[in-house]
Design a protein around this motif. Structure first.
Motif, PDB file in Angstrom:
ATOM      1  N   ILE A  20       8.688  31.116 -17.397  1.00 23.96           N
ATOM      2  CA  ILE A  20       7.829  32.251 -17.710  1.00 23.96           C
ATOM      3  C   ILE A  20       8.678  33.322 -18.386  1.00 23.96           C
ATOM      4  N   TRP A  24       5.528  37.556 -21.348  1.00 24.70           N
ATOM      5  CA  TRP A  24       4.269  37.194 -20.679  1.00 24.70           C
ATOM      6  C   TRP A  24       3.992  38.164 -19.540  1.00 24.70           C
ATOM      7  N   LEU A  25       5.008  38.437 -18.737  1.00 24.67           N
ATOM      8  CA  LEU A  25       4.838  39.347 -17.606  1.00 24.67           C
ATOM      9  C   LEU A  25       4.493  40.750 -18.092  1.00 24.67           C
ATOM     10  N   LYS A  27       2.885  41.492 -20.832  1.00 21.87           N
ATOM     11  CA  LYS A  27       1.501  41.452 -21.317  1.00 21.87           C
ATOM     12  C   LYS A  27       0.512  41.447 -20.150  1.00 21.87           C
ATOM     13  N   GLU A  28       0.789  40.649 -19.139  1.00 18.15           N
ATOM     14  CA  GLU A  28      -0.114  40.513 -18.003  1.00 18.15           C
ATOM     15  C   GLU A  28      -0.189  41.770 -17.134  1.00 18.15           C
ATOM     16  N   THR A  29       0.919  42.498 -17.041  1.00 20.11           N
ATOM     17  CA  THR A  29       0.965  43.665 -16.167  1.00 20.11           C
ATOM     18  C   THR A  29       0.704  44.976 -16.892  1.00 20.11           C
ATOM     19  N   GLY A  30       0.944  44.991 -18.193  1.00 27.06           N
ATOM     20  CA  GLY A  30       0.827  46.231 -18.946  1.00 27.06           C
ATOM     21  C   GLY A  30       2.016  47.157 -18.734  1.00 27.06           C
ATOM     22  N   LYS A  54       1.181  45.274  -9.514  1.00 20.53           N
ATOM     23  CA  LYS A  54       0.834  44.698 -10.823  1.00 20.53           C
ATOM     24  C   LYS A  54       1.577  43.390 -11.052  1.00 20.53           C
ATOM     25  N   LYS A  57       0.215  40.594  -8.700  1.00 22.11           N
ATOM     26  CA  LYS A  57      -1.109  40.155  -9.168  1.00 22.11           C
ATOM     27  C   LYS A  57      -0.970  39.190 -10.351  1.00 22.11           C
ATOM     28  N   ALA A  58      -0.089  39.516 -11.286  1.00 16.49           N
ATOM     29  CA  ALA A  58       0.132  38.646 -12.449  1.00 16.49           C
ATOM     30  C   ALA A  58       0.766  37.321 -12.039  1.00 16.49           C
ATOM     31  N   LYS A  61      -1.301  34.399 -10.662  1.00 17.90           N
ATOM     32  CA  LYS A  61      -2.011  33.549 -11.615  1.00 17.90           C
ATOM     33  C   LYS A  61      -1.266  32.232 -11.801  1.00 17.90           C
ATOM     34  N   VAL A  62       0.040  32.264 -11.551  1.00 20.91           N
ATOM     35  CA  VAL A  62       0.888  31.076 -11.689  1.00 20.91           C
ATOM     36  C   VAL A  62       1.065  30.375 -10.342  1.00 20.91           C
TER      37      VAL A  62
END
Length: 74
Positions: A20, A24-25, A27-30, A54, A57-58, A61-62
């Motif tokens: 990962i 990616w992290l 983008k997913e967390t902002g 945050k 939570k992201a 998903k994995v």
């Protein structure tokens, strides 16, 4: 291979083992790029509660079994 030659925290190693990216992290967390970078490489850096939530939570998903104790002493 991810993480070659870098100092990594538990979070950074976890991301590397699963392929990962920090992007990616981010983008997913902002969250800001610098925040993610520090949390994956600086062992003295601890996230705020909101940032931690945050990230968890992201990551769920994995892997739905992830919790904050996997990465930080809370």
């Amino acid at each position: 291979m991810f993480g070659l030659g870098k100092q990594r925290t538990k979070l950074g190693k976890w991301l590397d083992q699963r392929g990962i990216t920090q992007a990616w992290l981010m983008k997913e967390t902002g969250l800001n790029k610098n925040t993610i970078s520090e949390l994956t490489s600086d062992k003295d850096r601890s996230p705020t509660l909101k940032t931690m939530q945050k990230i968890i939570k992201a990551l769920r998903k994995v892997d739905s079994s992830v919790n904050s104790n996997n990465f930080w002493d809370v």
